[in-house]
Design an enzyme around this catalytic site. Structure first.
Site, PDB file in Angstrom:
ATOM      1  N   GLU A  37       0.866  -1.173   0.000  1.00 45.33           N
ATOM      2  CA  GLU A  37       0.000   0.000   0.000  1.00 45.33           C
ATOM      3  C   GLU A  37       0.906   1.228   0.000  1.00 45.33           C
ATOM      4  O   GLU A  37       1.806   1.328   0.838  1.00 45.33           O
ATOM      5  CB  GLU A  37      -0.890   0.010   1.249  1.00 45.33           C
ATOM      6  CG  GLU A  37      -1.806   1.211   1.226  1.00 45.33           C
ATOM      7  CD  GLU A  37      -2.762   1.301   2.405  1.00 45.33           C
ATOM      8  OE1 GLU A  37      -2.755   0.424   3.279  1.00 45.33           O
ATOM      9  OE2 GLU A  37      -3.514   2.294   2.424  1.00 45.33           O
ATOM     10  N   ARG A 294       5.901 -12.964   9.123  1.00 46.66           N
ATOM     11  CA  ARG A 294       6.551 -11.702   8.771  1.00 46.66           C
ATOM     12  C   ARG A 294       7.917 -11.608   9.445  1.00 46.66           C
ATOM     13  O   ARG A 294       8.193 -12.287  10.426  1.00 46.66           O
ATOM     14  CB  ARG A 294       5.678 -10.522   9.153  1.00 46.66           C
ATOM     15  CG  ARG A 294       5.393 -10.390  10.646  1.00 46.66           C
ATOM     16  CD  ARG A 294       4.726  -9.061  10.974  1.00 46.66           C
ATOM     17  NE  ARG A 294       3.623  -8.733  10.082  1.00 46.66           N
ATOM     18  CZ  ARG A 294       3.563  -7.590   9.382  1.00 46.66           C
ATOM     19  NH1 ARG A 294       4.500  -6.687   9.484  1.00 46.66           N
ATOM     20  NH2 ARG A 294       2.542  -7.354   8.597  1.00 46.66           N
ATOM     21  N   LYS A 304       5.043   0.832   9.596  1.00 45.69           N
ATOM     22  CA  LYS A 304       5.140   2.049   8.789  1.00 45.69           C
ATOM     23  C   LYS A 304       4.685   3.269   9.586  1.00 45.69           C
ATOM     24  O   LYS A 304       5.248   4.342   9.460  1.00 45.69           O
ATOM     25  CB  LYS A 304       4.255   1.917   7.547  1.00 45.69           C
ATOM     26  CG  LYS A 304       4.904   1.152   6.413  1.00 45.69           C
ATOM     27  CD  LYS A 304       4.090   1.327   5.136  1.00 45.69           C
ATOM     28  CE  LYS A 304       3.519   0.019   4.689  1.00 45.69           C
ATOM     29  NZ  LYS A 304       2.658   0.101   3.519  1.00 45.69           N
TER      30      LYS A 304
HETATM   31  P1  ATP Z   1       0.548  -1.342   6.957  1.00 43.00           P
HETATM   32  O1  ATP Z   1      -0.533  -2.391   7.050  1.00 43.00           O
HETATM   33  O2  ATP Z   1       1.034  -0.778   8.254  1.00 43.00           O
HETATM   34  O3  ATP Z   1       0.301  -0.308   5.927  1.00 43.00           O
HETATM   35  P2  ATP Z   1       2.172  -3.466   5.910  1.00 43.00           P
HETATM   36  O4  ATP Z   1       3.466  -3.724   6.563  1.00 43.00           O
HETATM   37  O5  ATP Z   1       1.101  -4.480   6.016  1.00 43.00           O
HETATM   38  O6  ATP Z   1       1.819  -2.070   6.462  1.00 43.00           O
HETATM   39  P3  ATP Z   1       1.824  -3.444   3.037  1.00 43.00           P
HETATM   40  O7  ATP Z   1       2.183  -2.334   2.160  1.00 43.00           O
HETATM   41  O8  ATP Z   1       0.421  -3.834   3.144  1.00 43.00           O
HETATM   42  O9  ATP Z   1       2.441  -3.074   4.442  1.00 43.00           O
HETATM   43  O10 ATP Z   1       2.730  -4.703   2.714  1.00 43.00           O
HETATM   44  C1  ATP Z   1       2.974  -5.182   1.425  1.00 43.00           C
HETATM   45  C2  ATP Z   1       3.340  -6.632   1.490  1.00 43.00           C
HETATM   46  O11 ATP Z   1       4.490  -6.805   2.290  1.00 43.00           O
HETATM   47  C3  ATP Z   1       2.236  -7.464   2.111  1.00 43.00           C
HETATM   48  O12 ATP Z   1       2.069  -8.635   1.335  1.00 43.00           O
HETATM   49  C4  ATP Z   1       2.746  -7.782   3.476  1.00 43.00           C
HETATM   50  O13 ATP Z   1       2.257  -9.013   3.912  1.00 43.00           O
HETATM   51  C5  ATP Z   1       4.249  -7.788   3.269  1.00 43.00           C
HETATM   52  N1  ATP Z   1       4.932  -7.409   4.497  1.00 43.00           N
HETATM   53  C6  ATP Z   1       4.715  -6.312   5.242  1.00 43.00           C
HETATM   54  N2  ATP Z   1       5.486  -6.319   6.345  1.00 43.00           N
HETATM   55  C7  ATP Z   1       6.236  -7.448   6.299  1.00 43.00           C
HETATM   56  C8  ATP Z   1       7.233  -8.034   7.150  1.00 43.00           C
HETATM   57  N3  ATP Z   1       7.609  -7.455   8.276  1.00 43.00           N
HETATM   58  N4  ATP Z   1       7.769  -9.215   6.770  1.00 43.00           N
HETATM   59  C9  ATP Z   1       7.406  -9.799   5.630  1.00 43.00           C
HETATM   60  N5  ATP Z   1       6.464  -9.324   4.787  1.00 43.00           N
HETATM   61  C10 ATP Z   1       5.887  -8.148   5.108  1.00 43.00           C
END
Ligand code: ATP
Ligand code: MG
Length: 589
Positions: A37, A294, A304
């Site tokens: 996102e 994760r 974030k």
């Molecule tokens: P937020 O929900 O706070 O905006 P998010 O970390 O979920 O942040 P996204 O932009 O939705 O961010 O993440 C994009 C992709 O990266 C998703 O498929 C998510 O599962 C993966 N991702 C996010 N954080 C991690 C992490 N710490 N380790 C591995 N994969 C991650």
């Protein structure tokens, strides 16, 4: 083990599933995606996901799309879209021979190729082209049609409950009073929602599933909500926006994704993902969701929202501050993309959440930099050395090896003269027996040069050392009569007459505890000494330093030139020390 040298690709439960699907010819082609996102910069956790998704595409001859998951107009910005595109391109640029979801310019998602799959990719990429992102918001028209189709099937309804009441009803497994509206009324209201007739929060579109489900995500979840807001990509076209759960599975479907890989917290959303695709009775094959743990990394935070707080409160200089766990920060600090990829491969993919030791990341960085870094001499905290028996005004050009790990890196000349700088840490006035560097009356070898002996320590009125009077064994240079004389210590140095000054930024961990997020306010665990700025004395060849090259300042660590460098003022970031100084601290206590 670096990725580039890995003959055998890693194996894990997701790759095992993909391998089986390839063997069974379940799909014409493996197709993954990385769907951030655009509400912040990418961090090292995202790097794990990028390496998994692009890695699988690479290993199985498939394709991976970069997709902006941009369904929430109020949190998203073009700045983030641009940074994400730059970061992903940087991280995957080394996989030149894989099919990286290269979007054919001018082709739209509606372009369907002969095999019935969206024709997004250029096929096997002969050259690494820039990776163009897809946007979930480009599918808003199709997603709207899918919503209308659900209404027609009696599987979605327009609900007039307030957002608060909707939550309350769902928590209490209570049906909405608007659940049994007719298809006609639902279609009419949904069209009027789209036309902008109602204010934010007035109505929503909800799936009609089962309010008594033990899984709260299945209790008539929201599919669309009203948001009168400008969208960074679609502008003012829409005033209703699909929810993540509704948009995500459909975006996957529209792009022909086969394996939709996400982190474990989405496991409970999977029944909804499947319900939406099944309910629409879409032609097969359907995408499937798989979840993995994760990345959490010791001594850092990964949210974030919290990283944004560090930026907004100016605790760091920006998203690309070299102390940040953001991909842009890590890149600016001097970590090569290949080191991050090796790290992602080394940690593996599991279904169990845990905290990864930073030492694992640091090991991958050191291993990579050891192979590529050019060796240079620099003195971080100088003390002057004067060689009383070396002729005044004489300069010798000594041969130095650029990289012992890489014979092709060649040699260079470094100037040597009567006045030198050595590092303060390499001299002790009253030294313990095992101190194999310089002490009064003691000898040490200067790297690539002579053995010197400290004859006198000169101090100023305040009692601080200002100079070390030494003599050199003038036969001890390579080729000389005493060249092989055994001396325990070798230290680095630079010629005072030729040294160039550089600002050097020494970084340490941003947090003082392994899990800053675990208890209390993460900001109370900030390391007050995470940045130290000093002026170093460097050998003159560093005047030709380049941002894209990597350097080892011998005996000190790995350094990279910073983008703040000016022609008259070089700035270097310390990427990492040569050894893990924290492990040493831990042993002491
Ligand atoms: P937020 O929900 O706070 O905006 P998010 O970390 O979920 O942040 P996204 O932009 O939705 O961010 O993440 C994009 C992709 O990266 C998703 O498929 C998510 O599962 C993966 N991702 C996010 N954080 C991690 C992490 N710490 N380790 C591995 N994969 C991650
Ligand atoms: Mg998310």
């Amino acid at each position: 083990m670096s990725l580039e040298n890995t003959a055998v690709a890693p194996s894990d439960f997701i790759r095992d599933i993909v391998a089986k699907h390839v063997a069974d010819k379940k799909y014409p082609r493996i197709h993954t995606r990385f769907p951030p996102e655009p509400n912040g910069y990418l961090h090292i956790g995202h790097a794990k996901s990028i390496c998994l998704n692009f890695g699988i595409a690479h290993e199985f001859g498939g394709t991976c799309n970069l997709r902006m998951d941009d369904t929430n107009p109020t949190r998203e910005e073009v700045e983030y879209v641009d940074s994400i595109q730059k970061d992903v391109n940087w991280l995957v640029a080394g996989w030149a021979d894989s099919n990286l979801g290269l979007k054919a310019r001018g082709k739209t998602p509606e372009t369907i190729s002969s095999n019935g799959k969206p024709d997004f990719f250029l096929g096997p990429a002969s050259k690494p082209a820039a990776l163009e992102p897809f946007y979930a918001s480009d599918y808003f028209d199709q997603i709207y049609e899918y919503a209308a189709a659900l209404i027609n099937k009696g599987k979605a309804f327009v609900c007039d409950l307030t957002p608060e009441d909707t939550d309350e009803y769902r928590r209490n497994a209570k049906e909405s009073p608007w659940r049994n509206r007719s298809v006609e009324e639902n279609l009419d209201l949904f069209a009027r929602m789209k036309a902008g007739e109602f204010p934010d929060g007035k109505r929503s579109l909800r799936a009609k599933i089962d309010v008594a489900s033990p899984n709260i995500w299945m209790r008539d979840p929201l599919l669309y909500r009203i948001r009168h807001a400008e969208h960074h990509h679609t502008g003012g076209k829409w005033v209703i926006y699909p929810m993540y759960d509704f948009a995500h599975c459909l975006s996957d479907y529209i792009e022909g994704i086969t394996h939709s890989i996400c982190t474990l917290e989405f496991e409970v959303h999977r029944p909804l993902y499947d319900w939406i695709l099944e309910s629409l009775e879409l032609p097969r094959p359907l995408p499937h969701q798989y979840e993995f743990a994760r990345l959490s990394l010791g001594y850092t935070i990964m949210s974030k929202r919290k990283l944004l707080q560090l930026v907004q409160e100016k605790i760091v200089s920006g998203w690309d501050d070299p102390r940040m766990p953001s991909i842009s920060g890590i890149r600016r600090r001097g970590v090569p993309a290949a080191a991050l990829r090796a790290f992602a491969y080394n940690i593996g993919i599991t279904k169990y959440n845990g905290v990864t030791d930073v030492a694992v990341l640091e090991h991958a960085i050191r291993e990579d930099l050891n192979k590529r870094a050019l060796r240079r001499l620099a003195v971080l905290r100088p003390i002057k050395v004067v060689l009383s028996n070396y002729p005044e005004g004489k300069t010798e050009e000594l041969d130095a090896i650029n990289n012992p790990e890489d014979p092709n890196a060649g040699t260079r000349k470094i100037p040597f003269g009567r006045e030198l700088f050595i590092d303060r840490d390499d001299f002790m006035e009253t030294a313990p027996p095992k101190f194999f560097r310089l002490r009064p009356g003691g000898e040490v070898r200067l790297k690539y040069a002579y053995i010197i002996k400290c004859e006198e320590v000169i101090k100023n009125a305040a009692g601080n050392i200002v100079e070390l009077r030494c003599t050199a064994d003038l036969e001890s240079k390579t080729g000389g009569a005493t060249a092989n004389r055994k001396i325990k210590g070798t230290i680095h140095w630079v010629s005072a007459a030729h040294a160039v000054d550089a600002e050097v930024r020494l970084y340490d961990r941003l947090f003082t505890v392994p899990e800053p997020d675990a208890a209390g306010d993460f900001k109370s665990f900030l390391n007050p000494n995470s940045l130290e700025v000093i002026t170093a004395k460097c050998e003159p060849s560093l005047k030709e330093a380049k941002i894209e090259l990597r350097y080892q300042f011998e005996r000190l660590g790995y350094f990279a030139m910073d983008k703040d460098s000016q022609p008259q003022k070089m700035v270097f970031n310390r990427t990492i020390t040569l050894r893990d100084t924290w492990a040493k601290e831990a042993q002491k206590s």
